[in-house]
Write a protein that holds these residues in place. Structure first.
Motif, PDB file in Angstrom:
ATOM      1  N   LYS A  75      73.976 -29.485 110.477  1.00  0.00           N
ATOM      2  CA  LYS A  75      74.953 -28.933 109.513  1.00  0.00           C
ATOM      3  C   LYS A  75      76.329 -29.555 109.747  1.00  0.00           C
ATOM      4  O   LYS A  75      77.061 -29.852 108.789  1.00  0.00           O
ATOM      5  CB  LYS A  75      74.987 -27.401 109.698  1.00  0.00           C
ATOM      6  N   ILE A  76      76.704 -29.744 111.012  1.00  0.00           N
ATOM      7  CA  ILE A  76      77.989 -30.402 111.308  1.00  0.00           C
ATOM      8  C   ILE A  76      77.997 -31.782 110.652  1.00  0.00           C
ATOM      9  O   ILE A  76      78.960 -32.174 109.991  1.00  0.00           O
ATOM     10  CB  ILE A  76      78.211 -30.522 112.840  1.00  0.00           C
ATOM     11  N   ALA A  77      76.874 -32.509 110.819  1.00  0.00           N
ATOM     12  CA  ALA A  77      76.771 -33.857 110.226  1.00  0.00           C
ATOM     13  C   ALA A  77      76.936 -33.786 108.706  1.00  0.00           C
ATOM     14  O   ALA A  77      77.676 -34.574 108.105  1.00  0.00           O
ATOM     15  CB  ALA A  77      75.431 -34.487 110.586  1.00  0.00           C
ATOM     16  N   ASP A  78      76.248 -32.823 108.084  1.00  0.00           N
ATOM     17  CA  ASP A  78      76.337 -32.695 106.611  1.00  0.00           C
ATOM     18  C   ASP A  78      77.780 -32.432 106.170  1.00  0.00           C
ATOM     19  O   ASP A  78      78.269 -33.009 105.194  1.00  0.00           O
ATOM     20  CB  ASP A  78      75.456 -31.538 106.115  1.00  0.00           C
ATOM     21  N   LEU A  79      78.446 -31.549 106.894  1.00  0.00           N
ATOM     22  CA  LEU A  79      79.814 -31.191 106.488  1.00  0.00           C
ATOM     23  C   LEU A  79      80.771 -32.374 106.654  1.00  0.00           C
ATOM     24  O   LEU A  79      81.641 -32.599 105.812  1.00  0.00           O
ATOM     25  CB  LEU A  79      80.314 -29.990 107.309  1.00  0.00           C
ATOM     26  N   ILE A  80      80.577 -33.133 107.742  1.00  0.00           N
ATOM     27  CA  ILE A  80      81.440 -34.320 107.917  1.00  0.00           C
ATOM     28  C   ILE A  80      81.170 -35.296 106.776  1.00  0.00           C
ATOM     29  O   ILE A  80      82.093 -35.836 106.163  1.00  0.00           O
ATOM     30  CB  ILE A  80      81.177 -35.004 109.278  1.00  0.00           C
ATOM     31  N   GLU A  81      79.883 -35.487 106.483  1.00  0.00           N
ATOM     32  CA  GLU A  81      79.523 -36.436 105.422  1.00  0.00           C
ATOM     33  C   GLU A  81      80.119 -36.018 104.080  1.00  0.00           C
ATOM     34  O   GLU A  81      80.626 -36.843 103.320  1.00  0.00           O
ATOM     35  CB  GLU A  81      78.000 -36.516 105.324  1.00  0.00           C
ATOM     36  N   GLN A  82      80.071 -34.719 103.811  1.00  0.00           N
ATOM     37  CA  GLN A  82      80.644 -34.231 102.542  1.00  0.00           C
ATOM     38  C   GLN A  82      82.142 -34.506 102.459  1.00  0.00           C
ATOM     39  O   GLN A  82      82.711 -34.565 101.381  1.00  0.00           O
ATOM     40  CB  GLN A  82      80.416 -32.724 102.416  1.00  0.00           C
ATOM     41  N   HIS A  83      82.793 -34.616 103.603  1.00  0.00           N
ATOM     42  CA  HIS A  83      84.246 -34.841 103.622  1.00  0.00           C
ATOM     43  C   HIS A  83      84.580 -36.243 104.140  1.00  0.00           C
ATOM     44  O   HIS A  83      85.594 -36.437 104.801  1.00  0.00           O
ATOM     45  CB  HIS A  83      84.930 -33.774 104.485  1.00  0.00           C
ATOM     46  N   THR A  84      83.700 -37.195 103.819  1.00  0.00           N
ATOM     47  CA  THR A  84      83.883 -38.555 104.345  1.00  0.00           C
ATOM     48  C   THR A  84      85.266 -39.109 104.030  1.00  0.00           C
ATOM     49  O   THR A  84      85.962 -39.629 104.907  1.00  0.00           O
ATOM     50  CB  THR A  84      82.791 -39.490 103.766  1.00  0.00           C
ATOM     51  N   ASP A  85      85.681 -39.013 102.777  1.00  0.00           N
ATOM     52  CA  ASP A  85      86.971 -39.617 102.412  1.00  0.00           C
ATOM     53  C   ASP A  85      88.123 -38.953 103.144  1.00  0.00           C
ATOM     54  O   ASP A  85      89.069 -39.615 103.574  1.00  0.00           O
ATOM     55  CB  ASP A  85      87.190 -39.522 100.896  1.00  0.00           C
ATOM     56  N   GLU A  86      88.025 -37.645 103.278  1.00  0.00           N
ATOM     57  CA  GLU A  86      89.108 -36.929 103.948  1.00  0.00           C
ATOM     58  C   GLU A  86      89.199 -37.358 105.429  1.00  0.00           C
ATOM     59  O   GLU A  86      90.285 -37.636 105.943  1.00  0.00           O
ATOM     60  CB  GLU A  86      88.850 -35.417 103.840  1.00  0.00           C
ATOM     61  N   PHE A  87      88.039 -37.412 106.105  1.00  0.00           N
ATOM     62  CA  PHE A  87      88.053 -37.841 107.507  1.00  0.00           C
ATOM     63  C   PHE A  87      88.562 -39.277 107.632  1.00  0.00           C
ATOM     64  O   PHE A  87      89.317 -39.612 108.546  1.00  0.00           O
ATOM     65  CB  PHE A  87      86.655 -37.712 108.127  1.00  0.00           C
ATOM     66  N   ALA A  88      88.124 -40.144 106.700  1.00  0.00           N
ATOM     67  CA  ALA A  88      88.535 -41.557 106.777  1.00  0.00           C
ATOM     68  C   ALA A  88      90.042 -41.692 106.535  1.00  0.00           C
ATOM     69  O   ALA A  88      90.722 -42.475 107.198  1.00  0.00           O
ATOM     70  CB  ALA A  88      87.747 -42.390 105.770  1.00  0.00           C
ATOM     71  N   GLU A  89      90.557 -40.921 105.608  1.00  0.00           N
ATOM     72  CA  GLU A  89      92.007 -40.967 105.344  1.00  0.00           C
ATOM     73  C   GLU A  89      92.798 -40.504 106.557  1.00  0.00           C
ATOM     74  O   GLU A  89      93.781 -41.127 106.961  1.00  0.00           O
ATOM     75  CB  GLU A  89      92.350 -40.050 104.165  1.00  0.00           C
TER      76      GLU A  89
END
Ligand code: ADP
Length: 500
Positions: free
Chosen positions: A91-105
């Motif tokens: 689930k942690i992985a899914d949530l990070i993936e869903q927010h890929t652009d935000e984490f990358a920014e």
């Protein structure tokens, strides 16, 4: 709290996160430092303050360790069904993936790396790491062992979580380093106190929210922001911590070992490097040129496994140096969020000064600059031009010491004898990584055997995967990260013998 220099290119969501009143995660609650102190986080592209984060000190460390201790001794995490732990990691992985652009920014803004790189490398590798370790949660098991002592015994091993783990990470891949540490420790059932690097705390703080949302129970993961001496040192020394896992400089790695001696906590270390890339005359030259350039310039050379010593056979030396130098000269320096950015700023003013002084010391000792040099030409921000040096000798600081910037020393060799080349490649206190560039299978494998380093890449460099163990020989560290091997860092083995 007012944000002073949010890049206008960032999305509203990222801007809002940067502007929040940042809190640390301790015992399932988001809290300020006990002292109320905060410290500034800088935008390396401008040198301006982005935001402020709590400054953890010994009291906060103690609260986090007590929470992790309680969560380990009495809480649900180590006792949970392995499949449930795996589900939460997934689930942690899914949530990070869903927010890929935000984490990358966030990563680009805080660390300086190009947004496009964070988006295709840092974030997906982080997601993969949590998924890979989610799979291991259900596969950690012991063995049954035949005893020669007689037939009347039944013996088996149990693999149990090592306990409360302190994890201290650096600033070069802030989110990914957090994943390399957290995912295996959690898969094994340990509880954790993670201290983020003071230069780059933002993605780790966002990850703390994600882990809370994914259902990690209170105290199982605690996330601290603070400095090395103020927060890292008391954490490494704390008597209620069973194990410390550290990634950073070799110098601080040695301090961690001393700090751990008080209660003999277990230690694993992923430290510096001065990795050789060796180009043989039969290599595919275009591949070797672009590959060795990216070996040193990827992430602005801020990789512990950067290919910073480039040994090139004399037959192709001029050609390869010219090719790498051309690539270096063409690299566009710009803020990480500028779509034209190929290389962003270094992470901090301190790092900028250190790298420039290495380039200057190389020149002062007689090195020749083929590309780059100490002056970047960019008005503000911590930019250093990718730099290629020749005419070095093995005793120069630029050849011996880890620069942790986009600076490569190219050295010719003429030896046909593999042993002589290996001797040069191994002439370092480090042993983290290496690459070999050749079409000769036999040579590739001979060099792979002869190099004293934890990773050998053949006709590639900087290839990472959650399944590949990574770590150092010699002063590059103790233990391995990733792959099945990392589980050893977070497990104890218990032998159970039953008289039948
Ligand atoms: P760098 O020089 O690249 O910043 P460091 O090894 O200094 O790398 O830092 C890596 C991590 O170690 C950071 O999180 C930093 O705060 C932490 N650290 C620095 N000094 C200490 C120390 N004495 N004890 C524990 N952690 C430390």
């Amino acid at each position: 709290m007012a944000t002073l220099s949010i890049d206008p290119r960032v999305s509203g969501r990222t801007a809002d996160f940067v502007a929040t009143d940042h809190r640390m995660l301790i015992d399932g609650r988001f809290v300020p430092a006990a002292s109320g102190k905060t410290f500034p986080v800088y935008n390396p592209a401008t040198g301006e303050i982005l935001t402020h984060v709590p400054e953890a000190e010994a009291e906060d460390v103690n609260r986090a360790v007590l929470a992790a201790r309680r969560a380990f001794d009495e809480g649900p995490w180590p006792r949970m069904a392995p499949s449930e732990r795996g589900r939460i990691l997934w689930k942690i992985a899914d949530l990070i993936e869903q927010h890929t652009d935000e984490f990358a920014e966030l990563e680009s803004l805080d660390n300086g790396k190009p947004f496009a790189v964070a988006r295709v490398a840092d974030v997906p590798l982080t997601v993969d790491m949590f998924r890979y370790m989610a799979g291991w949660a259900t596969k950690i098991s012991g063995k049954t062992l035949p005893l020669s002592a007689g037939y009347d015994f039944h013996s088996y091993t149990l693999r149990e979580p090592i306990g409360v783990v302190a994890q201290i990470i650096p600033w070069n891949f802030p989110l990914l380093m957090a994943a390399w540490k957290l995912a295996p420790a959690l898969a094994c059932g340990c509880t954790v106190i993670l201290k983020l690097a003071e230069q780059t705390p933002l993605t780790g703080l966002r990850l703390a929210q994600v882990m809370d949302e994914a259902g990690v129970p209170a105290g199982a993961v605690n996330v601290l922001t603070g400095f090395g001496e103020g927060a890292g040192a008391p954490l490494a020394a704390h008597d209620l911590v069973d194990k410390v896992a550290f990634t950073g400089s070799t110098e601080v790695g040695k301090l961690i070992v001393k700090a751990a001696a008080g209660n003999l906590k277990k230690v694993t270390l992923e430290l510096g490097g001065k990795s050789p890339a060796i180009v043989f005359p039969d290599a595919k030259i275009d591949q070797a040129v672009s590959g060795t350039a990216s070996a040193i310039f990827f992430n602005h050379g801020q990789c512990c496994c950067a290919g910073s010593r480039l040994y090139i056979h004399e037959k192709v030396f001029d050609q390869v140096v010219e090719g790498v130098s051309n690539i270096a000269s063409d690299i566009k320096l710009a803020p990480g969020l500028d779509p034209s950015c190929q290389m962003g700023p270094l992470v901090s003013d301190e790092q900028y000064r250190k790298v420039v002084s290495y380039i200057e010391s190389g020149i002062a000792e007689g090195a020749r600059v083929q590309a780059g040099g100490p002056v970047s030409g960019v008005e503000r921000g911590y930019f250093v031009r990718p730099t290629v040096l020749t005419n070095t000798n093995p005793r120069m600081k630029v050849v011996q010491e880890e620069i942790f910037g986009p600076v490569v020393c190219a050295v010719p060799f003429g030896d046909k004898d593999v042993d002589a080349i290996l001797k040069r490649a191994n002439d370092t206190v480090f042993g983290l990584a290496s690459s070999v560039w050749t079409q000769d299978l036999s040579m590739a494998h001979k060099v792979a055997r002869g190099i004293r380093a934890g990773t050998v890449w053949v006709n590639c460099h900087n290839v990472f995967d959650a399944s590949l163990p990574f770590g150092g020989y010699k002063q590059s560290g103790w233990g391995r990260e990733m792959g099945e091997e990392v589980l050893n860092n977070y497990l104890e083995t218990k032998a159970v013998t039953v008289a039948l």
